[in-house]
Motif scaffolding. Structure first.
Motif, mmCIF file in Angstrom:
data_model
loop_
_atom_site.group_PDB
_atom_site.id
_atom_site.type_symbol
_atom_site.label_atom_id
_atom_site.label_comp_id
_atom_site.label_asym_id
_atom_site.label_seq_id
_atom_site.Cartn_x
_atom_site.Cartn_y
_atom_site.Cartn_z
ATOM 1 N N ILE A 7 0.888 -1.022 -0.031
ATOM 2 C CA ILE A 7 0.016 0.012 -0.020
ATOM 3 C C ILE A 7 1.000 1.226 -0.003
ATOM 4 O O ILE A 7 1.703 1.358 0.968
ATOM 5 C CB ILE A 7 -0.911 0.128 1.229
ATOM 6 N N LEU A 8 0.477 2.217 -0.904
ATOM 7 C CA LEU A 8 0.913 3.604 -1.003
ATOM 8 C C LEU A 8 -0.153 4.360 -0.541
ATOM 9 O O LEU A 8 -1.112 4.378 -1.280
ATOM 10 C CB LEU A 8 1.457 4.143 -2.239
ATOM 11 N N SER A 9 -0.138 5.055 0.660
ATOM 12 C CA SER A 9 -1.233 5.699 1.148
ATOM 13 C C SER A 9 -0.513 6.990 1.541
ATOM 14 O O SER A 9 0.342 7.551 1.214
ATOM 15 C CB SER A 9 -1.815 5.150 2.300
ATOM 16 N N GLY A 10 -1.328 7.812 2.499
ATOM 17 C CA GLY A 10 -1.011 8.938 2.847
ATOM 18 C C GLY A 10 -1.887 10.345 2.551
ATOM 19 O O GLY A 10 -2.989 10.026 2.169
ATOM 20 N N CYS A 11 -1.386 11.419 2.441
ATOM 21 C CA CYS A 11 -2.150 12.661 2.053
ATOM 22 C C CYS A 11 -2.372 12.851 0.670
ATOM 23 O O CYS A 11 -1.628 12.638 -0.205
ATOM 24 C CB CYS A 11 -1.009 13.917 2.610
ATOM 25 N N SER A 12 -3.632 13.300 0.480
ATOM 26 C CA SER A 12 -3.859 13.587 -0.808
ATOM 27 C C SER A 12 -2.710 14.597 -1.348
ATOM 28 O O SER A 12 -2.530 15.689 -0.552
ATOM 29 C CB SER A 12 -5.304 14.345 -0.942
ATOM 30 N N GLY A 13 -2.445 14.523 -2.687
ATOM 31 C CA GLY A 13 -1.503 15.525 -3.170
ATOM 32 C C GLY A 13 -0.118 15.094 -2.721
ATOM 33 O O GLY A 13 0.668 16.217 -3.034
ATOM 34 N N GLY A 14 0.041 14.065 -2.297
ATOM 35 C CA GLY A 14 1.636 13.903 -1.742
ATOM 36 C C GLY A 14 2.440 13.110 -2.564
ATOM 37 O O GLY A 14 3.625 12.923 -2.182
ATOM 38 N N ARG A 144 -5.559 10.624 10.359
ATOM 39 C CA ARG A 144 -6.507 9.482 10.558
ATOM 40 C C ARG A 144 -5.846 8.197 10.041
ATOM 41 O O ARG A 144 -5.721 7.321 10.767
ATOM 42 C CB ARG A 144 -7.868 9.776 9.967
ATOM 43 N N LEU A 145 -5.002 8.359 8.764
ATOM 44 C CA LEU A 145 -4.444 7.288 8.392
ATOM 45 C C LEU A 145 -3.260 6.805 9.220
ATOM 46 O O LEU A 145 -2.802 5.770 9.422
ATOM 47 C CB LEU A 145 -4.105 7.377 6.789
ATOM 48 N N VAL A 146 -2.507 8.045 9.645
ATOM 49 C CA VAL A 146 -1.270 7.861 10.253
ATOM 50 C C VAL A 146 -1.590 6.957 11.795
ATOM 51 O O VAL A 146 -0.830 6.267 12.143
ATOM 52 C CB VAL A 146 -0.673 9.164 10.609
ATOM 53 N N THR A 148 -4.640 5.130 11.844
ATOM 54 C CA THR A 148 -5.236 3.751 11.528
ATOM 55 C C THR A 148 -4.341 2.673 11.106
ATOM 56 O O THR A 148 -4.277 1.655 11.634
ATOM 57 C CB THR A 148 -6.014 4.208 10.397
ATOM 58 N N TYR A 149 -3.537 2.788 10.262
ATOM 59 C CA TYR A 149 -2.689 1.709 9.902
ATOM 60 C C TYR A 149 -1.619 1.110 11.097
ATOM 61 O O TYR A 149 -1.747 -0.206 10.985
ATOM 62 C CB TYR A 149 -1.630 2.209 8.802
ATOM 63 N N PRO A 150 -1.093 1.675 11.817
ATOM 64 C CA PRO A 150 -0.434 1.205 13.140
ATOM 65 C C PRO A 150 -1.307 0.396 13.989
ATOM 66 O O PRO A 150 -1.201 -0.549 14.481
ATOM 67 C CB PRO A 150 0.154 2.334 13.878
ATOM 68 N N ALA A 151 -2.857 1.062 14.089
ATOM 69 C CA ALA A 151 -3.866 0.332 15.110
ATOM 70 C C ALA A 151 -4.031 -1.105 14.381
ATOM 71 O O ALA A 151 -4.614 -1.990 15.229
ATOM 72 C CB ALA A 151 -4.904 1.412 15.047
ATOM 73 N N TYR A 154 0.268 -2.379 11.191
ATOM 74 C CA TYR A 154 0.957 -2.298 10.109
ATOM 75 C C TYR A 154 2.198 -1.272 10.546
ATOM 76 O O TYR A 154 2.157 -0.580 11.490
ATOM 77 C CB TYR A 154 0.312 -1.346 9.066
ATOM 78 N N ARG A 155 3.290 -1.681 10.084
ATOM 79 C CA ARG A 155 4.453 -0.580 10.130
ATOM 80 C C ARG A 155 4.564 0.530 9.196
ATOM 81 O O ARG A 155 4.355 -0.090 7.797
ATOM 82 C CB ARG A 155 5.927 -1.482 9.964
ATOM 83 N N VAL A 156 4.738 1.662 9.557
ATOM 84 C CA VAL A 156 4.177 2.655 8.557
ATOM 85 C C VAL A 156 5.844 3.294 8.429
ATOM 86 O O VAL A 156 6.539 3.466 9.126
ATOM 87 C CB VAL A 156 3.459 3.629 9.338
ATOM 88 N N VAL A 157 5.964 3.794 7.140
ATOM 89 C CA VAL A 157 7.206 4.371 6.708
ATOM 90 C C VAL A 157 6.768 5.640 5.913
ATOM 91 O O VAL A 157 6.071 5.574 4.977
ATOM 92 C CB VAL A 157 8.244 3.452 5.649
ATOM 93 N N VAL A 158 6.933 6.706 6.642
ATOM 94 C CA VAL A 158 6.780 8.081 5.963
ATOM 95 C C VAL A 158 7.781 8.595 5.158
ATOM 96 O O VAL A 158 8.995 8.548 5.280
ATOM 97 C CB VAL A 158 6.518 9.240 7.317
#
Length: 180
Positions: A7-14, A144-146, A148-151, A154-158
């Motif tokens: 998954i590639l997620s995050g901020c719209s327009g990022g 919210r996503l920052v 949600t994913y760890p909850a 998932y391991r999040v890489v910004v």
């Protein structure tokens, strides 16, 4: 869980779609954002499941598309990169209605344990015909996503704000070579 589904997620327009295009250029399989496809289909069909008209209907449709995308990806070899996906859509539904589909769907349909998030990047954020919300709303969604994913385990890489080539290199280095 399919560790091949990233998954590639995050901020719209990022820069997610740009990163997805770079990964595709390098020969990897990629799945476009469900939300943008829903918006296009709704506008083309004169329907109202648009995030700025009926966010709940939009999110439900994006959930359906995300599940279809996961099923279709089973036939693809190697890494499959998703521009957003089921967790993003379920998070939007929960935000819009309070429905708790996120817990059930988020644990039932797993992706690679590492999720890549693009942070808010005002210098490249541009609203368009499918992204009508302002930057403040984009930041809210990102926040919210920052969480949600760890909850959901998932391991999040910004991803740092850097060139798309360097971002793609970083994603691939984080993933290693298991499915290349």
């Amino acid at each position: 869980m399919s560790a091949r589904y990233v998954i590639l997620s995050g901020c719209s327009g990022g820069g997610k779609s740009t990163l997805l295009a770079e990964l595709r250029r390098r020969g990897y399989n990629a799945v476009d954002e469900p939300g943008r496809r829903v918006i296009k289909a709704e506008i083309d069909g004169g329907r109202r499941a648009l995030p700025w008209v009926d966010l709940a209907a939009f999110a439900r449709r994006a959930i359906e598309i995300s599940i279809e995308d996961r099923n279709a990806a089973a036939d693809l070899p190697g890494w499959v990169f998703f521009d957003r996906g089921l967790v993003d859509a379920a998070s939007a539904l929960e935000h819009a209605t309070g429905e708790s589909a996120l817990e059930r769907l988020g644990w039932l349909h797993r992706y690679n344990p590492t999720v890549f998030l693009t942070p808010p990047w005002p210098e490249i954020y541009v609203p368009d015909s499918e992204r009508k919300h302002d930057f403040k709303a984009a930041i809210s969604e990102y926040e919210r996503l920052v969480q949600t994913y760890p909850a959901l385990g998932y391991r999040v890489v910004v991803l740092p704000k850097m060139s798309v080539e360097r971002r793609a290199d970083l994603v691939l280095a984080e993933l290693g070579t298991a499915f290349t």
